[in-house]
Design an enzyme around this catalytic site. Structure first.
Site, short mmCIF file in Angstrom:
data_model
loop_
_atom_site.label_atom_id
_atom_site.label_comp_id
_atom_site.label_asym_id
_atom_site.label_seq_id
_atom_site.Cartn_x
_atom_site.Cartn_y
_atom_site.Cartn_z
N CYS A 150 30.73 29.52 20.22
CA CYS A 150 32.24 29.82 19.39
C CYS A 150 32.49 31.05 19.63
CB CYS A 150 31.57 29.36 18.07
SG CYS A 150 30.76 30.52 17.10
N CYS B 41 30.60 34.07 18.72
CA CYS B 41 29.76 34.71 19.57
C CYS B 41 30.44 35.56 20.42
CB CYS B 41 29.07 33.26 20.27
SG CYS B 41 28.22 32.47 19.07
N ASP C 119 63.16 41.83 47.14
CA ASP C 119 63.32 42.68 48.48
C ASP C 119 63.95 41.63 49.49
OD1 ASP C 119 62.86 44.40 50.55
OD2 ASP C 119 61.00 43.43 51.27
N ASP D 119 56.69 42.03 49.94
CA ASP D 119 55.67 41.56 50.96
C ASP D 119 54.43 42.07 50.82
OD1 ASP D 119 55.75 44.18 51.68
OD2 ASP D 119 57.02 44.06 53.69
N ASP E 7 56.13 47.30 49.92
CA ASP E 7 56.55 47.50 48.69
C ASP E 7 55.65 47.47 47.53
OD1 ASP E 7 59.42 46.56 49.30
OD2 ASP E 7 58.44 44.88 49.70
#
Length: 732
Positions: free
Chosen positions: A15, A18, A418, A622, A626
């Site tokens: 759960c 834990c 871009d 790309d 960039d």
């Protein structure tokens, strides 16, 4: 600072409590910088300083916390998703055995509610014992482990509740009482086990995307050994091996085509069902499907370096991550179970000592409180949604780095695009040819293509490609000379051919514009108005025509940008082109805001400027030039195609050059965030309503057990809705 990151497989978590405990334990280990534990994937991702701690120290900390940990090796990472079905089967067998033993106990309890005969009491006790201690052993062992380490989790709640019912029933039976609770305890165990089985099935389906990716690699490959072809396991293929791939077979490894041509189905990479034509020298990706023709391929990347393996690792990392929205659930889960234990004690004290109820009647609401208050739903709310979303994203060609990227994509307000290679295809093409009287395009183009035969310039390649597409063979140039920045000239089929800028030096210090015939002047003006670069063609010193070269708009760019506007996003085009040319392209695709004449290194400043306006910014580029802007943006989206893309470039990577992937990223992010909020809301509401009802004695413990199991199943089922996410192109 020297840092390393390691993935660890964790066993024994049940759960959210834990998860919270294990993160605290790992975080206290000297040298650990960050620890993230995922309940759904049963993994811990730990970033640590190797100079300050060791992997063994991490494993020891996990063991001391009451769990089992192991290092995930590369091979194990790719096969762990395939092991889920066996875990589901094991959970199903345990639930089935428990149900078979429980059914007679429930029938006896319903038939003789007040005065059961002696044999019925003994039958109930005998059948309940293996359910409690054999089928329910995972709860008991988990509770013992948690208690040994001074903590509490779901196992403690279930174990205490069912042991209380079983112990009271056994004691009452020995003392001769007739009102017993055997059926309550075993029914709770059975319902919780059935819930765990249903949850395991649902969670297994969440991992389907990774399993499908892993299974794409064929088990064997056919390699050349001397003069013969031999089948070997794909795992033994080495870089440089020559592979034979027949029609209809999957390609075993990334490679380059040496012989043959075919149509290759790359839908596993890009989500695009239309096959891609491949021929000698082209690259292919392992896992894609060869179409109509046989291929000979030289392996270039194999094993963990192959594209498919890298994608699987990226998806696994994303599925094991946590978005910021998970912080609230983690904070609550860490304190939840101790609070529930206090509520259970208060409930018993109230009913037994204050309300004067009998011991059995006081145990009834106490057991209900313990059983219904399971934090499983809280623990599963976020990771199952992230797993389903990132898996679905991979299927449609969108690779998401982590859950935080999905959340940031959902909050995106501005998209910076871009221009070159993103809005446009990033490759010059011939958009028009104008000729003077006495010339025809089909006569002029082969001469120009022949003159460009030795040119390495992208414009020369565009001209040659255009001639090839029209089926006009280019003669070989007899003499060739390039003039950088201006153009080329060559002798082709006995003609002196020149193609280049209108302003061309005619001698030292001169660059006078070439005089154009009047009928050509208007055509050149129209091409320039369209934003095309114009090259003037002269044959034997006489102007024969003009050629427009442009960077075409990328397919679907206009549709994608229209989608962005419909989603309420501010769309900005960022370009290094002069303002007039950039605005022409922007006007064509429907972008109102243009940032023109921006150098690559200046794009970061543009991103920061929009962020300073309080906008959450997505930068789309790309992934190479960039990269700084992608890193600065709130979410960086790298757009590319197939194996040419660097999948590590952005927070989100699009495997095909299609801007609609940006739309899909935003839509999927919003859908994921919505599902997570729904899951967390219902998880909190479930406990907020269920615990008070149980404490007031208005909730049967057996109903509480069913509700507890169904709460987890409902959360996972809600997350699975993301697997049906529809792409923007299917909604148009």
């Amino acid at each position: 600072m020297n840092e390393a990151t390691i993935d660890l497989q964790i066993q024994g978590m049940t759960c959210a409590a834990c998860v919270s405990r294990l993160e605290r334990v790992l975080g206290r280990v000297s040298g650990v910088r960050h620890a993230s534990v995922n309940l759904s994937t049963e993994r811990a991702t730990v970033t640590y300083a190797p100079d300050d701690t060791t992997v063994q120290a991490l494993l020891s900390a996990i063991q001391n916390a009451g769990f089992e940990g192991s290092v995930i090796e590369e091979a194990e990472s790719e096969t762990s998703a395939l092991d889920k079905p066996s875990a589901v089967a094991s959970a199903g067998r345990r639930a089935l055995l428990s149900a078979i033993l429980t059914a007679p106990v429930v029938i006896i309890g319903m038939t003789w509610m007040h005065h059961p005969p002696g044999w019925a009491i003994w039958a109930s006790a005998i059948l309940s014992t293996p359910v409690q201690f054999l089928c329910g052993w995972p709860f008991l062992s988990g509770a013992i482990r948690a208690a040994r380490h001074g903590s509490a989790d779901m196992n403690v709640l279930v174990a205490l509740g069912t042991l209380a019912a079983y112990g009271y029933s056994v004691t009452s039976m020995v003392m001769g009482a007739e009102h017993l609770y055997f059926e309550s305890g075993v029914t709770i165990i059975t319902l919780v086990l059935v819930g765990r089985w249903l949850e395991a099935r649902a969670r297994s389906r969440v991992s389907d995307a990774i399993r499908r990716l892993i299974q794409l690699t064929p088990s064997t490959a056919r390699i050349r050994q001397g003069d013969v072809w031999v089948d070997i396991p794909t795992g033994r293929v080495a870089v440089g091996d020559e592979l034979m791939v027949r029609a209809g077979e999957r390609i075993p490894a990334d490679g380059l085509i040496l012989e043959g041509d075919s149509d290759v189905d790359e839908s596993m990479l890009t989500g695009e069902s239309w096959p891609v034509t491949k021929t000698g020298g082209d690259s292919v990706t392992g896992g894609t499907v060869n179409g109509r023709g046989g291929l000979i391929v030289r392996a270039t990347r194999v094993g963990a370096d192959a594209t498919l393996s890298r994608i699987v690792r990226l998806v696994e990392q994303a599925q094991g991550s946590k978005p910021p929205v998970q912080r609230l659930a983690d904070a609550v889960a860490g304190r939840f179970v101790p609070v529930v234990l206090i509520i259970a004690v208060v409930t018993f004290v109230w009913w037994y000592f204050v309300a004067g109820a009998s011991l059995g009647d006081a145990l009834w609401p106490t057991v209900a409180v313990l059983v219904i208050a399971c934090p499983c739903a809280m623990g599963l709310a976020t990771p199952t949604a992230v797993m389903a979303a990132t898996g679905r994203a991979a299927e449609i060609g969108v690779l998401v780095r982590d859950g935080a990227a999905l959340e940031r994509a959902a909050r995106t307000a501005a998209v910076l695009l871009d221009k070159t290679g993103t809005i446009t295809i990033g490759r010059p093409v011939v958009c028009d040819i104008a000729v003077v009287d006495g010339w025809r395009e089909q006569d002029l183009l082969p001469l120009v293509a022949g003159a460009e035969g030795h040119s390495e310039h992208p414009i020369g390649a565009a001209i040659r490609r255009h001639a090839d597409e029209l089926g006009l063979p280019a003669p070989t140039a007899e003499r060739f000379e390039a003039f950088p920045g201006y153009g080329v000239e060559a002798t082709v089929s006995g003609h002196h051919v020149r193609i280049g800028r209108r302003s061309w030096p005619q001698g030292p210090g001169t660059a006078e514009p070439v005089l154009l015939p009047s009928e050509l002047e208007d055509s050149v003006q129209r091409l320039e108005d369209r934003g095309a670069a114009v090259s003037i063609i002269t044959i034997d010193g006489i102007v024969a025509g003009a050629m427009g070269i442009s960077d075409d708009i990328a397919p679907h760019a206009i549709d994608a940008i229209a989608w962005m506007h419909r989603l309420g996003l501010s769309v900005v085009m960022v370009s290094g082109d002069r303002k007039t040319a950039a605005e022409r392209v922007a006007g064509t695709v429907g972008v109102q805001t243009v940032e023109a004449e921006v150098l690559p290194e200046e794009k970061v400043a543009v991103v920061r400027r929009y962020q300073s306006q309080g906008l959450s910014v997505a930068m789309v580029g790309d992934g190479i030039n960039d990269a700084p802007a992608l890193a600065q943006a709130d979410v960086g989206i790298a757009i590319g195609s197939g194996t040419d893309i660097a999948v590590e470039a952005g927070d989100i990577t699009l495997m095909r050059s299609d801007l609609r992937g940006v739309v899909d990223s935003v839509l999927l992010g919003r859908a994921t965030l919505s599902i997570i909020r729904q899951n967390l809301f219902w998880a909190f509401v479930y406990n907020g309503i269920g615990i008070p009802l149980a404490a007031m004695g208005r909730l049967d413990p057996m109903l509480a057990g069913a509700a507890m199991g169904l709460s987890s199943v409902s959360v996972v089922a809600n997350s699975l809705r993301l697997r049906r996410f529809r792409e923007s192109r299917s909604r148009s």
